[in-house]
Write a protein that holds these residues in place. Structure first.
Motif, PDB file in Angstrom:
ATOM      1  N   TRP A   6       0.843  -1.197   0.000  1.00 34.00           N
ATOM      2  CA  TRP A   6       0.000   0.000   0.000  1.00 34.00           C
ATOM      3  C   TRP A   6       0.878   1.247   0.000  1.00 34.00           C
ATOM      4  O   TRP A   6       0.597   2.213  -0.717  1.00 34.00           O
ATOM      5  CB  TRP A   6      -0.942   0.007   1.194  1.00 34.00           C
ATOM      6  CG  TRP A   6      -2.039  -1.004   1.097  1.00 34.00           C
ATOM      7  CD1 TRP A   6      -2.136  -2.187   1.771  1.00 34.00           C
ATOM      8  CD2 TRP A   6      -3.197  -0.934   0.261  1.00 34.00           C
ATOM      9  NE1 TRP A   6      -3.282  -2.846   1.403  1.00 34.00           N
ATOM     10  CE2 TRP A   6      -3.954  -2.091   0.478  1.00 34.00           C
ATOM     11  CE3 TRP A   6      -3.663   0.014  -0.658  1.00 34.00           C
ATOM     12  CZ2 TRP A   6      -5.159  -2.347  -0.174  1.00 34.00           C
ATOM     13  CZ3 TRP A   6      -4.868  -0.236  -1.308  1.00 34.00           C
ATOM     14  CH2 TRP A   6      -5.596  -1.408  -1.065  1.00 34.00           C
ATOM     15  N   ARG A  86      -8.501   8.380  -0.483  1.00 31.53           N
ATOM     16  CA  ARG A  86      -9.485   7.463   0.099  1.00 31.53           C
ATOM     17  C   ARG A  86     -10.402   6.852  -0.948  1.00 31.53           C
ATOM     18  O   ARG A  86     -10.615   5.642  -0.960  1.00 31.53           O
ATOM     19  CB  ARG A  86     -10.342   8.212   1.131  1.00 31.53           C
ATOM     20  CG  ARG A  86     -11.464   7.338   1.686  1.00 31.53           C
ATOM     21  CD  ARG A  86     -12.525   8.107   2.392  1.00 31.53           C
ATOM     22  NE  ARG A  86     -13.322   8.888   1.459  1.00 31.53           N
ATOM     23  CZ  ARG A  86     -14.313   9.672   1.829  1.00 31.53           C
ATOM     24  NH1 ARG A  86     -14.630   9.793   3.090  1.00 31.53           N
ATOM     25  NH2 ARG A  86     -14.987  10.353   0.941  1.00 31.53           N
ATOM     26  N   ASP A  87     -10.975   7.681  -1.816  1.00 32.56           N
ATOM     27  CA  ASP A  87     -12.007   7.201  -2.728  1.00 32.56           C
ATOM     28  C   ASP A  87     -11.479   6.232  -3.778  1.00 32.56           C
ATOM     29  O   ASP A  87     -12.254   5.499  -4.389  1.00 32.56           O
ATOM     30  CB  ASP A  87     -12.716   8.385  -3.394  1.00 32.56           C
ATOM     31  CG  ASP A  87     -13.474   9.230  -2.375  1.00 32.56           C
ATOM     32  OD1 ASP A  87     -13.718   8.751  -1.238  1.00 32.56           O
ATOM     33  OD2 ASP A  87     -13.822  10.382  -2.704  1.00 32.56           O
ATOM     34  N   SER A  88     -10.173   6.198  -3.968  1.00 33.84           N
ATOM     35  CA  SER A  88      -9.559   5.253  -4.906  1.00 33.84           C
ATOM     36  C   SER A  88      -8.988   4.026  -4.211  1.00 33.84           C
ATOM     37  O   SER A  88      -8.460   3.142  -4.874  1.00 33.84           O
ATOM     38  CB  SER A  88      -8.416   5.936  -5.667  1.00 33.84           C
ATOM     39  OG  SER A  88      -8.875   7.083  -6.331  1.00 33.84           O
ATOM     40  N   HIS A  89      -9.079   3.998  -2.882  1.00 41.34           N
ATOM     41  CA  HIS A  89      -8.474   2.901  -2.110  1.00 41.34           C
ATOM     42  C   HIS A  89      -9.419   2.431  -1.005  1.00 41.34           C
ATOM     43  O   HIS A  89      -9.033   2.306   0.163  1.00 41.34           O
ATOM     44  CB  HIS A  89      -7.123   3.346  -1.540  1.00 41.34           C
ATOM     45  CG  HIS A  89      -6.151   3.693  -2.621  1.00 41.34           C
ATOM     46  ND1 HIS A  89      -6.059   4.939  -3.167  1.00 41.34           N
ATOM     47  CD2 HIS A  89      -5.255   2.919  -3.274  1.00 41.34           C
ATOM     48  CE1 HIS A  89      -5.139   4.931  -4.117  1.00 41.34           C
ATOM     49  NE2 HIS A  89      -4.638   3.716  -4.209  1.00 41.34           N
ATOM     50  N   LEU A  90     -10.650   2.167  -1.399  1.00 38.25           N
ATOM     51  CA  LEU A  90     -11.669   1.797  -0.417  1.00 38.25           C
ATOM     52  C   LEU A  90     -11.376   0.466   0.268  1.00 38.25           C
ATOM     53  O   LEU A  90     -11.759   0.262   1.420  1.00 38.25           O
ATOM     54  CB  LEU A  90     -13.053   1.770  -1.072  1.00 38.25           C
ATOM     55  CG  LEU A  90     -13.547   3.129  -1.583  1.00 38.25           C
ATOM     56  CD1 LEU A  90     -14.908   2.978  -2.243  1.00 38.25           C
ATOM     57  CD2 LEU A  90     -13.579   4.182  -0.485  1.00 38.25           C
ATOM     58  N   GLU A  91     -10.676  -0.420  -0.415  1.00 38.64           N
ATOM     59  CA  GLU A  91     -10.328  -1.713   0.199  1.00 38.64           C
ATOM     60  C   GLU A  91      -9.513  -1.492   1.473  1.00 38.64           C
ATOM     61  O   GLU A  91      -9.753  -2.134   2.499  1.00 38.64           O
ATOM     62  CB  GLU A  91      -9.558  -2.577  -0.798  1.00 38.64           C
ATOM     63  CG  GLU A  91      -9.151  -3.926  -0.247  1.00 38.64           C
ATOM     64  CD  GLU A  91      -8.304  -4.721  -1.230  1.00 38.64           C
ATOM     65  OE1 GLU A  91      -7.670  -5.693  -0.773  1.00 38.64           O
ATOM     66  OE2 GLU A  91      -8.253  -4.398  -2.437  1.00 38.64           O
ATOM     67  N   LEU A  92      -8.557  -0.581   1.414  1.00 37.79           N
ATOM     68  CA  LEU A  92      -7.774  -0.267   2.614  1.00 37.79           C
ATOM     69  C   LEU A  92      -8.584   0.617   3.568  1.00 37.79           C
ATOM     70  O   LEU A  92      -8.614   0.367   4.774  1.00 37.79           O
ATOM     71  CB  LEU A  92      -6.468   0.433   2.237  1.00 37.79           C
ATOM     72  CG  LEU A  92      -5.543   0.765   3.408  1.00 37.79           C
ATOM     73  CD1 LEU A  92      -5.108  -0.506   4.141  1.00 37.79           C
ATOM     74  CD2 LEU A  92      -4.333   1.555   2.934  1.00 37.79           C
ATOM     75  N   ASP A  94     -11.667   0.762   4.167  1.00 37.47           N
ATOM     76  CA  ASP A  94     -12.704   0.022   4.897  1.00 37.47           C
ATOM     77  C   ASP A  94     -12.149  -0.776   6.074  1.00 37.47           C
ATOM     78  O   ASP A  94     -12.913  -1.276   6.889  1.00 37.47           O
ATOM     79  CB  ASP A  94     -13.507  -0.859   3.941  1.00 37.47           C
ATOM     80  CG  ASP A  94     -14.452  -0.028   3.072  1.00 37.47           C
ATOM     81  OD1 ASP A  94     -14.654   1.164   3.370  1.00 37.47           O
ATOM     82  OD2 ASP A  94     -14.976  -0.575   2.088  1.00 37.47           O
ATOM     83  N   GLN A  95     -10.837  -0.840   6.193  1.00 38.45           N
ATOM     84  CA  GLN A  95     -10.227  -1.479   7.362  1.00 38.45           C
ATOM     85  C   GLN A  95      -9.967  -0.458   8.481  1.00 38.45           C
ATOM     86  O   GLN A  95      -9.524  -0.830   9.566  1.00 38.45           O
ATOM     87  CB  GLN A  95      -8.927  -2.167   6.960  1.00 38.45           C
ATOM     88  CG  GLN A  95      -9.183  -3.310   5.983  1.00 38.45           C
ATOM     89  CD  GLN A  95      -7.904  -3.948   5.529  1.00 38.45           C
ATOM     90  OE1 GLN A  95      -7.053  -4.287   6.339  1.00 38.45           O
ATOM     91  NE2 GLN A  95      -7.764  -4.128   4.212  1.00 38.45           N
ATOM     92  N   ARG A 102     -16.425   6.168   6.531  1.00 35.87           N
ATOM     93  CA  ARG A 102     -15.132   6.422   5.888  1.00 35.87           C
ATOM     94  C   ARG A 102     -14.679   7.859   6.146  1.00 35.87           C
ATOM     95  O   ARG A 102     -14.598   8.678   5.234  1.00 35.87           O
ATOM     96  CB  ARG A 102     -15.246   6.156   4.391  1.00 35.87           C
ATOM     97  CG  ARG A 102     -15.532   4.717   4.064  1.00 35.87           C
ATOM     98  CD  ARG A 102     -15.822   4.546   2.593  1.00 35.87           C
ATOM     99  NE  ARG A 102     -15.967   3.143   2.255  1.00 35.87           N
ATOM    100  CZ  ARG A 102     -16.635   2.702   1.200  1.00 35.87           C
ATOM    101  NH1 ARG A 102     -17.215   3.549   0.360  1.00 35.87           N
ATOM    102  NH2 ARG A 102     -16.710   1.411   0.971  1.00 35.87           N
TER     103      ARG A 102
END
Length: 180
Positions: A6, A86-92, A94-95, A102
């Protein structure tokens, strides 16, 4: 979870600042004027944190306040940082939810192996208290008056965030505490 991958995907500070638009003046006001206390520099350089990932967005008012303070702090500590929108990396993202939302910014402190040492965000307690006191009388989001109330909050917050040096140091102290 190994966060090194990441980190490698992230933007540099220069890339992030080049993307600033509406909040650029406020961001730069803080970035250019915030000073890390000299007495803290040696201790910052001895932290176990070796890298930092920021989840943020250039349009976010709280990012405008917090990220330049973090950037200055990490510069003094010689700690590299990368920003993931953030909006391009929601997988991370969301953790690292806050109250199942968010909310940004989120700072993730890493060791050399890419292990998480700790996190910070989305705001210092003093800033949260300010935001909550301002928003306590907001109408519901469905109410036509909500948008005007939010715009007033954004305008007033931007003013305070870019001029209140005591607030900057409160944010700084909270970030440094989270790095321990």
């Amino acid at each position: 979870m190994n966060l090194n991958n990441w980190f490698e995907k992230g933007q540099t500070t220069a890339q992030y600042m080049a993307d600033l638009a509406d909040l650029k003046d406020g961001f730069m006001q803080i970035y250019e004027n915030f000073q890390v206390p000299e007495k803290d520099i040696e201790a910052l350089q001895e932290k176990q944190t070796t890298r930092v990932i920021v989840l943020g967005e250039v349009w976010c008012g709280h990012c405008m306040l917090d990220i330049p303070i973090l950037f200055r702090t990490l510069e003094k500590a010689n700690i590299p940082v990368r920003v993931l929108p953030r909006d391009s990396h929601l997988e991370l993202m969301d953790q690292y939810l806050t109250n199942e939302k968010r909310i940004i910014p989120i700072f993730i402190f890493l060791d050399e192996a890419g292990n998480e040492l700790g996190t910070w965000g989305p705001m210092a307690p003093e800033v949260e208290k300010y935001a909550n006191s301002f928003k306590k009388n907001f109408p519901p989001k469905e109410d036509p008056a909500y948008e005007a109330a939010f715009k007033e909050y954004a305008t007033e917050s931007r003013k305070r965030f870019t001029t209140d040096e005591d607030l900057w140091h409160t944010v700084y102290e909270d970030i440094v505490h989270a790095m321990k």
